[in-house]
Design a protein around this motif. Structure first.
Motif, PDB file in Angstrom:
ATOM      1  N   VAL B 134       0.858  -1.194   0.000  1.00 47.04           N
ATOM      2  CA  VAL B 134       0.000   0.000   0.000  1.00 47.04           C
ATOM      3  C   VAL B 134       0.890   1.240   0.000  1.00 47.04           C
ATOM      4  CG1 VAL B 134      -1.786   1.274   1.237  1.00 47.04           C
ATOM      5  CG2 VAL B 134      -1.777  -1.239   1.274  1.00 47.04           C
ATOM      6  N   LEU B 136       1.922   5.098   0.559  1.00 48.32           N
ATOM      7  CA  LEU B 136       1.522   6.087   1.550  1.00 48.32           C
ATOM      8  C   LEU B 136       1.441   7.446   0.857  1.00 48.32           C
ATOM      9  CD1 LEU B 136       1.056   6.395   4.665  1.00 48.32           C
ATOM     10  CD2 LEU B 136       3.473   6.966   4.832  1.00 48.32           C
ATOM     11  N   ARG B 150      -7.091   7.253   8.420  1.00 47.83           N
ATOM     12  CA  ARG B 150      -6.063   6.225   8.559  1.00 47.83           C
ATOM     13  C   ARG B 150      -6.374   4.990   7.717  1.00 47.83           C
ATOM     14  NH1 ARG B 150      -2.884   9.636  10.920  1.00 47.83           N
ATOM     15  NH2 ARG B 150      -2.195   9.434   8.793  1.00 47.83           N
ATOM     16  N   GLU B 152      -5.243   4.144   4.821  1.00 41.90           N
ATOM     17  CA  GLU B 152      -4.038   3.557   4.239  1.00 41.90           C
ATOM     18  C   GLU B 152      -3.361   2.634   5.252  1.00 41.90           C
ATOM     19  OE1 GLU B 152      -1.660   6.845   2.948  1.00 41.90           O
ATOM     20  OE2 GLU B 152      -2.999   7.316   1.283  1.00 41.90           O
ATOM     21  N   GLN B 153      -3.280   3.085   6.502  1.00 42.56           N
ATOM     22  CA  GLN B 153      -2.644   2.261   7.529  1.00 42.56           C
ATOM     23  C   GLN B 153      -3.477   1.005   7.813  1.00 42.56           C
ATOM     24  OE1 GLN B 153      -2.818   5.603   7.676  1.00 42.56           O
ATOM     25  NE2 GLN B 153      -0.656   6.123   7.644  1.00 42.56           N
ATOM     26  N   VAL B 154      -4.799   1.164   7.797  1.00 42.74           N
ATOM     27  CA  VAL B 154      -5.665  -0.002   8.016  1.00 42.74           C
ATOM     28  C   VAL B 154      -5.426  -1.047   6.929  1.00 42.74           C
ATOM     29  CG1 VAL B 154      -8.066  -0.789   7.943  1.00 42.74           C
ATOM     30  CG2 VAL B 154      -7.462   1.236   9.284  1.00 42.74           C
ATOM     31  N   MET B 155      -5.412  -0.607   5.668  1.00 38.98           N
ATOM     32  CA  MET B 155      -5.249  -1.564   4.567  1.00 38.98           C
ATOM     33  C   MET B 155      -3.843  -2.177   4.593  1.00 38.98           C
ATOM     34  SD  MET B 155      -8.219  -1.732   3.357  1.00 38.98           S
ATOM     35  CE  MET B 155      -8.074  -2.697   1.831  1.00 38.98           C
ATOM     36  N   ALA B 157      -2.072  -2.612   7.352  1.00 39.28           N
ATOM     37  CA  ALA B 157      -2.000  -3.480   8.537  1.00 39.28           C
ATOM     38  C   ALA B 157      -2.595  -4.858   8.254  1.00 39.28           C
ATOM     39  CB  ALA B 157      -2.711  -2.823   9.721  1.00 39.28           C
ATOM     40  N   ARG B 158      -3.468  -4.931   7.268  1.00 38.14           N
ATOM     41  CA  ARG B 158      -4.023  -6.237   6.903  1.00 38.14           C
ATOM     42  C   ARG B 158      -2.945  -7.153   6.310  1.00 38.14           C
ATOM     43  NH1 ARG B 158      -7.289  -6.397   3.045  1.00 38.14           N
ATOM     44  NH2 ARG B 158      -8.549  -8.146   3.735  1.00 38.14           N
ATOM     45  N   ILE B 160      -0.058  -7.543   7.723  1.00 42.32           N
ATOM     46  CA  ILE B 160       0.759  -8.033   8.853  1.00 42.32           C
ATOM     47  C   ILE B 160       0.214  -9.397   9.275  1.00 42.32           C
ATOM     48  CG2 ILE B 160       1.568  -7.559  11.195  1.00 42.32           C
ATOM     49  CD1 ILE B 160       1.080  -4.579  10.604  1.00 42.32           C
ATOM     50  N   THR B 180       3.130   1.054   9.672  1.00 41.88           N
ATOM     51  CA  THR B 180       1.716   1.400   9.848  1.00 41.88           C
ATOM     52  C   THR B 180       1.510   2.139  11.164  1.00 41.88           C
ATOM     53  OG1 THR B 180       1.193  -0.698  10.947  1.00 41.88           O
ATOM     54  CG2 THR B 180       0.940  -0.621   8.552  1.00 41.88           C
ATOM     55  N   VAL B 202       2.470  10.300  10.373  1.00 37.72           N
ATOM     56  CA  VAL B 202       2.389  10.565  11.808  1.00 37.72           C
ATOM     57  C   VAL B 202       3.787  10.868  12.347  1.00 37.72           C
ATOM     58  CG1 VAL B 202       1.773   9.645  14.079  1.00 37.72           C
ATOM     59  CG2 VAL B 202       0.375   9.056  12.084  1.00 37.72           C
TER      60      VAL B 202
END
Lengths: 276, 276
Positions: B134, B136, B150, B152-155, B157-158, B160, B180, B202
């Motif tokens: 993904v 950023l 968030r 982008e971070q959610v997608m 994190a999937r 991981i 993430t 962040v």
């Protein structure tokens, strides 16, 4: 299936991932009585884009919830104002829980249904617009998705003051992309220009319907980059803002400069002919 | 002042702009009993970044709500697990209402306070990481803000899975930016490298504290672009993931390649010495 929440009852779970991360997407649909403008396209887009975000959503379940929402809300918009219609908003979130950004296994989405009066129609003679100071960034993976990550649009919308109807946002390269809540369509001698879906924050339902209709009439539609010079220069024969709820809105003045404007295009899109 | 919601009581207004547009920001603070690690810095960041988003927030009001949240939640994390501490999450949204993206005049923010157990500490010997698919995208106006946008971070994190601890995200130019939920710090012969705040999604509290501490020790810290080659090549003497809750985490293996790793840096950051 999903958990169904009525906005007028309040009480979204405080741990909902929509509120935590903007982890979801939404549709706003123009309604007249119990029928919606291009309703099927809205529901199909939500199902398709939920799939792009890996949020499970069955078309049949969404249809059923939509029907229940219409039954609940449509009666509230009757009487003198009924001709103006109302707006149905459906928000789908990934649901509640997980370990931080990671959604938990078997998480169940939440759907929130709300209703509001149709805003007053913009004048057919055109509106005033300006350029936003907020740059638009679009992740190529999520291009076009009407997700709940809308902070850029919120901050840009704060610039809409006085007699402005909309502000237009450019990407970090300076290409003109879209308004805070509208797609752009430029009339030029050779036909029509609109930025392609892959650079859009939101690929609007009206935009897609209108492009199909124009092409069916044999008109040339180019989906390509749009510059500020295209819009402000001699090439411009008219700039239109497209929004499913408000329709086709000509821009009469942009950043203090008069633009050629007529509402000819508006006659192509008659929302009352597209009720389902 | 703001409306205060306890996550364990549920009932966020369904029209809250956090849920509608990700219109807000949050802090997650590592707590031990009634004291928090670098607590003042977290609260100051929230006040400062709320200001950047034009969400009114007085430091004194936030302090008071934080104290109430600690009084409410800290007693729930006692006994055998007490040494591991807990996590206080504060989410501030712009509040409820407005006309679409445009916030209404005089809108009152909402603050949601929630608590969860401290996650198990990662092994001091290091963790496994990989590169995210993904990309950023960071809006220059909102760089570093821990906003509620968030997705982008959610997608990411999937991705991981299995024995992975984190995935690292690059911008659309291919520069390595952050994990993430972690900032990156690379050890090289000349000192330390970390991407600058202006490109970060962040800007972490631990990152800032650690840079100051390293510089105070006379070490060279370069805030500049970080490439995948920097990290995977011979230049790398160690890659560290920084997160206020989990601390300094060495990466032992990245995308299947072993990296030099020691936990020397972790000894600089002792959360129990930074309780306020």
């Amino acid at each position: 299936m999903f958990g169904l929440y009525w906005a007028d009852e309040g009480g979204l779970p405080a741990g909902d991932r929509g509120a935590a991360y903007g982890d979801g997407l939404f549709e706003t649909i123009r309604m007249h009585g119990d029928r919606g403008v291009l309703l099927s396209r809205h529901l199909e887009r939500m199902v398709r884009d939920a799939g792009r975000l890996s949020i499970p959503l069955a078309n049949a379940d969404l249809r059923k919830a939509c029907t229940a929402a219409i039954a609940r809300y449509s009666g509230r918009f009757t009487g003198q104002e009924s001709d103006r219609g109302w707006v149905l908003k459906l928000t789908l979130t990934r649901g509640e829980g997980g370990r931080g950004y990671q959604p938990g296994p078997g998480i169940r989405p939440n759907l929130i249904a709300s209703a509001s009066p149709l805003p007053a129609p913009p004048p057919g003679s055109g509106v005033f617009a300006d350029f936003s100071r907020v740059p638009l960034t679009v992740n190529p993976l999520f291009a076009g998705i009407k997700s709940l990550n809308r902070l850029e649009q919120v901050m840009a919308a704060r610039e809409i003051e006085d007699d402005l109807f909309e502000v237009l946002m450019s990407d970090t390269n300076g290409d003109l992309i879209e308004g805070t809540r509208t797609n752009l369509l430029l009339k030029v001698r050779e036909g029509w220009i609109t930025p392609p879906v892959k650079v859009l924050a939101v690929a609007g339902i009206l935009r897609q319907w209108l492009l199909e209709r124009l092409r069916a009439r044999g008109e040339s539609v180019m989906e390509c980059a749009l510059s500020i010079e295209d819009v402000m220069g001699e090439r411009c024969q008219g700039l239109y803002l497209l929004n499913s709820v408000m329709g086709v809105v000509p821009v009469r003045r942009l950043a203090g400069q008069d633009l050629p404007a007529d509402d000819g295009l508006a006659t192509i899109f008659n929302p009352l002919e597209l009720l389902e």
